[in-house]
Design a protein around this motif. Sequence first.
Motif, PDB file in Angstrom:
ATOM      1  N   ILE A  25      53.789 -15.455 -82.315  1.00  0.00           N
ATOM      2  CA  ILE A  25      52.828 -15.683 -83.395  1.00  0.00           C
ATOM      3  C   ILE A  25      53.548 -15.470 -84.721  1.00  0.00           C
ATOM      4  CG2 ILE A  25      50.580 -15.068 -84.374  1.00  0.00           C
ATOM      5  CD1 ILE A  25      49.883 -13.762 -81.696  1.00  0.00           C
ATOM      6  N   SER A  26      53.417 -16.431 -85.636  1.00  0.00           N
ATOM      7  CA  SER A  26      54.041 -16.314 -86.955  1.00  0.00           C
ATOM      8  C   SER A  26      52.958 -16.091 -88.009  1.00  0.00           C
ATOM      9  CB  SER A  26      54.832 -17.587 -87.280  1.00  0.00           C
ATOM     10  OG  SER A  26      55.877 -17.778 -86.348  1.00  0.00           O
ATOM     11  N   ALA A 162      44.820 -21.057 -87.090  1.00  0.00           N
ATOM     12  CA  ALA A 162      45.946 -21.471 -86.242  1.00  0.00           C
ATOM     13  C   ALA A 162      45.465 -22.080 -84.929  1.00  0.00           C
ATOM     14  CB  ALA A 162      46.873 -20.291 -85.979  1.00  0.00           C
ATOM     15  N   GLY A 163      44.288 -22.711 -84.968  1.00  0.00           N
ATOM     16  CA  GLY A 163      43.772 -23.398 -83.790  1.00  0.00           C
ATOM     17  C   GLY A 163      42.893 -22.559 -82.881  1.00  0.00           C
ATOM     18  N   TYR A 164      42.616 -21.309 -83.262  1.00  0.00           N
ATOM     19  CA  TYR A 164      41.822 -20.422 -82.406  1.00  0.00           C
ATOM     20  C   TYR A 164      40.562 -19.956 -83.133  1.00  0.00           C
ATOM     21  CZ  TYR A 164      45.888 -20.380 -79.399  1.00  0.00           C
ATOM     22  OH  TYR A 164      46.913 -20.775 -78.576  1.00  0.00           O
ATOM     23  N   VAL A 165      39.471 -19.900 -82.391  1.00  0.00           N
ATOM     24  CA  VAL A 165      38.206 -19.444 -82.961  1.00  0.00           C
ATOM     25  C   VAL A 165      38.265 -17.941 -83.162  1.00  0.00           C
ATOM     26  CG1 VAL A 165      35.727 -19.219 -82.612  1.00  0.00           C
ATOM     27  CG2 VAL A 165      36.912 -21.306 -81.878  1.00  0.00           C
ATOM     28  N   CYS A 166      38.024 -17.508 -84.387  1.00  0.00           N
ATOM     29  CA  CYS A 166      38.086 -16.084 -84.729  1.00  0.00           C
ATOM     30  C   CYS A 166      36.727 -15.582 -85.190  1.00  0.00           C
ATOM     31  CB  CYS A 166      39.099 -15.849 -85.846  1.00  0.00           C
ATOM     32  SG  CYS A 166      40.802 -16.219 -85.406  1.00  0.00           S
ATOM     33  N   GLN A 167      36.486 -14.321 -84.901  1.00  0.00           N
ATOM     34  CA  GLN A 167      35.255 -13.667 -85.348  1.00  0.00           C
ATOM     35  C   GLN A 167      35.580 -12.725 -86.494  1.00  0.00           C
ATOM     36  OE1 GLN A 167      33.018 -12.167 -82.086  1.00  0.00           O
ATOM     37  NE2 GLN A 167      31.141 -11.997 -83.267  1.00  0.00           N
ATOM     38  N   LYS A 168      34.667 -12.639 -87.446  1.00  0.00           N
ATOM     39  CA  LYS A 168      34.886 -11.800 -88.622  1.00  0.00           C
ATOM     40  C   LYS A 168      34.361 -10.384 -88.392  1.00  0.00           C
ATOM     41  CE  LYS A 168      33.579 -11.374 -93.517  1.00  0.00           C
ATOM     42  NZ  LYS A 168      32.790 -11.971 -94.624  1.00  0.00           N
ATOM     43  N   ALA A 169      35.153  -9.410 -88.833  1.00  0.00           N
ATOM     44  CA  ALA A 169      34.719  -8.007 -88.821  1.00  0.00           C
ATOM     45  C   ALA A 169      35.126  -7.379 -90.146  1.00  0.00           C
ATOM     46  CB  ALA A 169      35.359  -7.259 -87.659  1.00  0.00           C
ATOM     47  N   THR A 170      34.377  -6.376 -90.576  1.00  0.00           N
ATOM     48  CA  THR A 170      34.762  -5.592 -91.750  1.00  0.00           C
ATOM     49  C   THR A 170      35.068  -4.174 -91.286  1.00  0.00           C
ATOM     50  OG1 THR A 170      32.455  -5.036 -92.251  1.00  0.00           O
ATOM     51  CG2 THR A 170      33.385  -6.996 -93.321  1.00  0.00           C
ATOM     52  N   GLU A 199      39.384  -3.443 -80.351  1.00  0.00           N
ATOM     53  CA  GLU A 199      39.307  -2.987 -78.961  1.00  0.00           C
ATOM     54  C   GLU A 199      39.887  -4.041 -78.029  1.00  0.00           C
ATOM     55  OE1 GLU A 199      38.488  -0.122 -77.601  1.00  0.00           O
ATOM     56  OE2 GLU A 199      38.121   0.764 -79.578  1.00  0.00           O
ATOM     57  N   LYS A 200      39.628  -5.302 -78.359  1.00  0.00           N
ATOM     58  CA  LYS A 200      40.154  -6.406 -77.565  1.00  0.00           C
ATOM     59  C   LYS A 200      40.306  -7.621 -78.466  1.00  0.00           C
ATOM     60  CE  LYS A 200      39.253  -9.327 -73.530  1.00  0.00           C
ATOM     61  NZ  LYS A 200      38.299  -9.655 -72.440  1.00  0.00           N
ATOM     62  N   GLY A 201      41.451  -8.285 -78.374  1.00  0.00           N
ATOM     63  CA  GLY A 201      41.661  -9.493 -79.159  1.00  0.00           C
ATOM     64  C   GLY A 201      42.895  -9.416 -80.041  1.00  0.00           C
ATOM     65  N   VAL A 202      43.245 -10.549 -80.616  1.00  0.00           N
ATOM     66  CA  VAL A 202      44.411 -10.653 -81.486  1.00  0.00           C
ATOM     67  C   VAL A 202      43.944 -10.957 -82.905  1.00  0.00           C
ATOM     68  CG1 VAL A 202      46.520 -11.944 -81.983  1.00  0.00           C
ATOM     69  CG2 VAL A 202      45.889 -11.459 -79.609  1.00  0.00           C
ATOM     70  N   VAL A 203      44.352 -10.137 -83.840  1.00  0.00           N
ATOM     71  CA  VAL A 203      43.999 -10.339 -85.248  1.00  0.00           C
ATOM     72  C   VAL A 203      44.879 -11.454 -85.806  1.00  0.00           C
ATOM     73  CG1 VAL A 203      44.011  -9.317 -87.548  1.00  0.00           C
ATOM     74  CG2 VAL A 203      43.199  -7.977 -85.582  1.00  0.00           C
ATOM     75  N   LEU A 204      44.259 -12.497 -86.322  1.00  0.00           N
ATOM     76  CA  LEU A 204      44.997 -13.615 -86.897  1.00  0.00           C
ATOM     77  C   LEU A 204      44.928 -13.640 -88.428  1.00  0.00           C
ATOM     78  CD1 LEU A 204      44.317 -16.541 -84.390  1.00  0.00           C
ATOM     79  CD2 LEU A 204      46.243 -14.947 -84.482  1.00  0.00           C
ATOM     80  N   LYS A 214      48.084 -13.736 -92.583  1.00  0.00           N
ATOM     81  CA  LYS A 214      47.425 -14.876 -91.943  1.00  0.00           C
ATOM     82  C   LYS A 214      48.378 -15.551 -90.972  1.00  0.00           C
ATOM     83  CE  LYS A 214      44.766 -19.080 -92.820  1.00  0.00           C
ATOM     84  NZ  LYS A 214      44.229 -20.009 -93.857  1.00  0.00           N
ATOM     85  N   ALA A 215      47.895 -15.790 -89.752  1.00  0.00           N
ATOM     86  CA  ALA A 215      48.703 -16.491 -88.756  1.00  0.00           C
ATOM     87  C   ALA A 215      48.814 -17.959 -89.150  1.00  0.00           C
ATOM     88  CB  ALA A 215      48.074 -16.365 -87.375  1.00  0.00           C
ATOM     89  N   ILE A 216      50.036 -18.475 -89.125  1.00  0.00           N
ATOM     90  CA  ILE A 216      50.251 -19.887 -89.460  1.00  0.00           C
ATOM     91  C   ILE A 216      50.651 -20.701 -88.235  1.00  0.00           C
ATOM     92  CG2 ILE A 216      50.796 -19.487 -91.880  1.00  0.00           C
ATOM     93  CD1 ILE A 216      53.756 -19.519 -91.139  1.00  0.00           C
ATOM     94  N   LYS A 217      51.057 -20.000 -87.159  1.00  0.00           N
ATOM     95  CA  LYS A 217      51.435 -20.724 -85.947  1.00  0.00           C
ATOM     96  C   LYS A 217      51.368 -19.808 -84.738  1.00  0.00           C
ATOM     97  CE  LYS A 217      55.153 -23.533 -83.915  1.00  0.00           C
ATOM     98  NZ  LYS A 217      56.535 -24.059 -84.091  1.00  0.00           N
ATOM     99  N   VAL A 218      50.797 -20.310 -83.653  1.00  0.00           N
ATOM    100  CA  VAL A 218      50.794 -19.616 -82.367  1.00  0.00           C
ATOM    101  C   VAL A 218      51.497 -20.527 -81.372  1.00  0.00           C
ATOM    102  CG1 VAL A 218      49.411 -18.630 -80.511  1.00  0.00           C
ATOM    103  CG2 VAL A 218      48.641 -18.408 -82.891  1.00  0.00           C
TER     104      VAL A 218
END
Length: 263
Positions: A25-26, A162-170, A199-204, A214-218
Amino acid sequence: MKKLLIAATLLIAGLTTQAQNSGRISYEAMVKVDLSKMRININGQDMKPGDPGFPAEIPDTRTFEIKTSYNGSNAKEEREGAGGATMIRRTFDGPGGGEGAPGQTMRIEPPFSEKNYLDLAGQKLITVLTVGKEADAKVYKSETPFKKPAGWQVTDQTKKIAGYVCQKATVPYKNENYTVWYTTELPMTYSPVRDLMPEKGVVLAVEGSKEAYKAIKVDLKASVSEQDVLPSASAKAVSPEEMKELREKAMADFRARMFERNN
């Protein structure tokens, strides 16, 4: 024939799982720099912001790239251009061009290099510090457990990064609320900011007033072996406090050599 087909299916499934469990991941990163903590030396004199003659052209932000390679539950970070405790020196005594040109500013990188390895299953960061070069280099490593901030507020907002659906958290962090976008579509748990690990997931993506990532490429097809993401077994284990002392001593010795060279 049926047994052969079953064996081939299992082999393909195994290869697919292996491919999904490794990749790279970049990220693009921007961090505001606290100039007061920067070592500024001009013609042998230490200076700080506000002093007469302090260089006005020094930027208060730093941009760099993070490349995170992973295989299974292990990962390695490479921060290109992130720099470290950089010294800046300006010379005025040189004739016309070259290294001693009047008004020239040089960035001098620290006399050591660092690499970060992550044990995602054990929830710890392994820092490897190399002091010196080539045959004279000494290599150390220290371990620090991840810290997870409390107060995550997960929202219903989503977007693709980067092509993946992400969920927002504060998340309350560093005396403000950070915005974190993470996806559960990748086979591990990771964040470019260690203290903002879900707890689970990859922060992009991470957004704060003084830093942003910010992830620019996976790249799930990147060839990453297990050996690529494991720290050197020969590195000497030290405590985080000892690691800090080793950095400070290396910098102090380096400054002393620079001072002797210029006097």
